[in-house]
Design a protein around this motif. Structure first.
Motif, PDB file in Angstrom:
ATOM      1  N   VAL A   1       4.907  13.687  -4.844  1.00 44.60           N
ATOM      2  CA  VAL A   1       6.158  13.357  -5.536  1.00 44.60           C
ATOM      3  C   VAL A   1       6.639  11.966  -5.132  1.00 44.60           C
ATOM      4  O   VAL A   1       6.911  11.111  -5.985  1.00 44.60           O
ATOM      5  CB  VAL A   1       7.251  14.407  -5.211  1.00 44.60           C
ATOM      6  N   GLU A   2       6.745  11.723  -3.833  1.00 38.34           N
ATOM      7  CA  GLU A   2       7.284  10.446  -3.378  1.00 38.34           C
ATOM      8  C   GLU A   2       6.348   9.290  -3.709  1.00 38.34           C
ATOM      9  O   GLU A   2       6.768   8.271  -4.254  1.00 38.34           O
ATOM     10  CB  GLU A   2       7.560  10.492  -1.874  1.00 38.34           C
ATOM     11  N   GLY A   3       5.060   9.444  -3.364  1.00 36.18           N
ATOM     12  CA  GLY A   3       4.119   8.356  -3.582  1.00 36.18           C
ATOM     13  C   GLY A   3       3.983   7.980  -5.045  1.00 36.18           C
ATOM     14  O   GLY A   3       4.025   6.793  -5.406  1.00 36.18           O
TER      15      GLY A   3
ATOM     16  N   HIS B   1       0.850  -1.186   0.000  1.00 34.65           N
ATOM     17  CA  HIS B   1       0.000   0.000   0.000  1.00 34.65           C
ATOM     18  C   HIS B   1       0.891   1.242   0.000  1.00 34.65           C
ATOM     19  O   HIS B   1       1.899   1.286   0.719  1.00 34.65           O
ATOM     20  CB  HIS B   1      -0.918   0.015   1.224  1.00 34.65           C
ATOM     21  N   VAL B   2       0.527   2.236  -0.809  1.00 38.52           N
ATOM     22  CA  VAL B   2       1.302   3.467  -0.935  1.00 38.52           C
ATOM     23  C   VAL B   2       0.407   4.647  -0.565  1.00 38.52           C
ATOM     24  O   VAL B   2      -0.677   4.823  -1.137  1.00 38.52           O
ATOM     25  CB  VAL B   2       1.851   3.655  -2.367  1.00 38.52           C
TER      26      VAL B   2
ATOM     27  N   ALA C   1      -3.125   2.150  -3.845  1.00 37.89           N
ATOM     28  CA  ALA C   1      -2.715   3.535  -3.616  1.00 37.89           C
ATOM     29  C   ALA C   1      -3.825   4.310  -2.919  1.00 37.89           C
ATOM     30  O   ALA C   1      -5.011   4.087  -3.176  1.00 37.89           O
ATOM     31  CB  ALA C   1      -2.368   4.211  -4.944  1.00 37.89           C
ATOM     32  N   HIS C   2      -3.422   5.221  -2.042  1.00 36.85           N
ATOM     33  CA  HIS C   2      -4.379   6.025  -1.282  1.00 36.85           C
ATOM     34  C   HIS C   2      -4.045   7.504  -1.412  1.00 36.85           C
ATOM     35  O   HIS C   2      -2.863   7.882  -1.416  1.00 36.85           O
ATOM     36  CB  HIS C   2      -4.325   5.644   0.204  1.00 36.85           C
ATOM     37  N   ASP C   3      -5.066   8.333  -1.508  1.00 35.85           N
ATOM     38  CA  ASP C   3      -4.872   9.788  -1.496  1.00 35.85           C
ATOM     39  C   ASP C   3      -6.121  10.441  -0.935  1.00 35.85           C
ATOM     40  O   ASP C   3      -7.234  10.141  -1.373  1.00 35.85           O
ATOM     41  CB  ASP C   3      -4.593  10.315  -2.902  1.00 35.85           C
TER      42      ASP C   3
END
Length: 317
Positions: A19-21, A12-13, A38-40
């Motif tokens: 930038v990093e993710g 999981h990111v 992926a999460h945001d």
């Protein structure tokens, strides 16, 4: 940690638009890692403009290429309404370095960490996968200048490639270049105290701590804990420390470090303070640190140079 070890994991990111993710996801997917979530914490319809705003240094074609990967349906994505769904099943979490400062990460991320789920950052990937010489630089003040100066001088005198990356959120990352690097290439990383909290078993070959002063104390239980977090960079490395920094000398438990902050190093390199274009004692301290780094790299057979090359490189910094 290597790519083959990552491939079977449920990864999981955090920070799909950052930038990093986004760099981590692009790198993992491009190298055969497929089980990615992926999460945001933004609305789904706001993702693309948010990504563009947070990645200003990507060239147009680079931005398009990364977005093409990030939009793949095979990469599971959770935005505001479903943020952190399934995080409890993660085998590995690439966390944004300041994840603990945001309420929307609680309690799920906190619970995952307390359960023992490994938390990593982009710095772990750099240190674990880069085949050449790794240099980590941290400090309460001066780490960005010291990183930039080291990169500038090393590029001018080293025959191999010299990369600079890490904790500079406005810049693009160089993850895509590390697998094609050679053992003679050099990677210089600026590393923040937040990234150092998650460094764990990843180590730079050489390290610099510019100084330790009261900073980010709201993120630590005490100044001692903050200082010890900074000094964590030195574990497993050849450390270069500030001889005139009281906190470094008080809290360092490192045996036989290389101490900098002595103008005698200028004489050794046949330099004068006026050869360096940045004014002020604090900038001279950054120069002392880099000169000790160069000397240490040469002593350990990683680079070779003539003093005249360093003198010639400084005015253009």
């Amino acid at each position: 940690m290597n790519l083959e070890q990552l491939k079977p994991l449920n990864i999981h990111v955090i920070g799909l638009s950052a930038v990093e993710g986004s760099s981590i996801i692009e790198f993992l997917w491009s190298n055969g890692v497929r089980n990615i979530t992926a999460h945001d914490f933004c609305k789904k319809k706001g993702f693309v403009p948010r990504f563009a705003k947070r990645n200003p240094n990507l060239k147009t074609e680079e931005r398009k290429a990364r977005l093409q990967i990030l939009k793949l349906p095979e990469i599971r994505k959770h935005f505001e309404d479903s943020y952190l769904t399934g995080i409890e099943n993660a085998d590995l979490i690439f966390a944004s370095q300041a994840w603990y400062k945001y309420k929307f990460n609680f309690p799920k991320l906190k619970d995952a960490k307390e359960k023992g789920t490994p938390f990593k950052t982009i710095i772990n990937l750099y240190l674990d996968l880069f085949p050449g010489v790794t240099i980590g630089i941290t400090g309460s003040n001066g780490k960005t200048t010291t990183t930039s100066l080291a990169h500038h001088v090393l590029k001018s005198l080293h025959d191999g490639q010299v990369f600079s990356s890490g904790n500079i959120d406005s810049t693009s990352q160089d993850l895509d270049k590390i697998l094609s690097a050679s053992e003679s290439d050099i990677l210089i990383l600026e590393i923040s105290n937040r990234q150092l909290k998650l460094l764990e078993d990843s180590h730079a070959a050489f390290s610099i701590v510019t100084n330790i002063t009261e900073n980010h104390l709201d993120e630590h239980d005490s100044f001692q804990e903050y200082a010890e977090t900074k000094l964590r960079l030195c574990q497993g490395s050849i450390p270069i420390l500030n001889d005139k920094d009281e906190a470094t000398k008080l809290y360092s438990k490192i045996e036989n470090p290389i101490w900098f902050n002595n103008e005698d190093i200028l004489k050794e390199f046949k330099l004068k303070a006026s050869d360096y274009p940045l004014a002020g004692q604090h900038n001279l301290e950054n120069l002392y640190a880099v000169l000790h780094l160069l000397k240490t790299l040469k002593t350990n057979g990683k680079i070779n140079y003539e003093n005249s090359q360093i003198k010639a490189a400084l005015p253009s910094f």
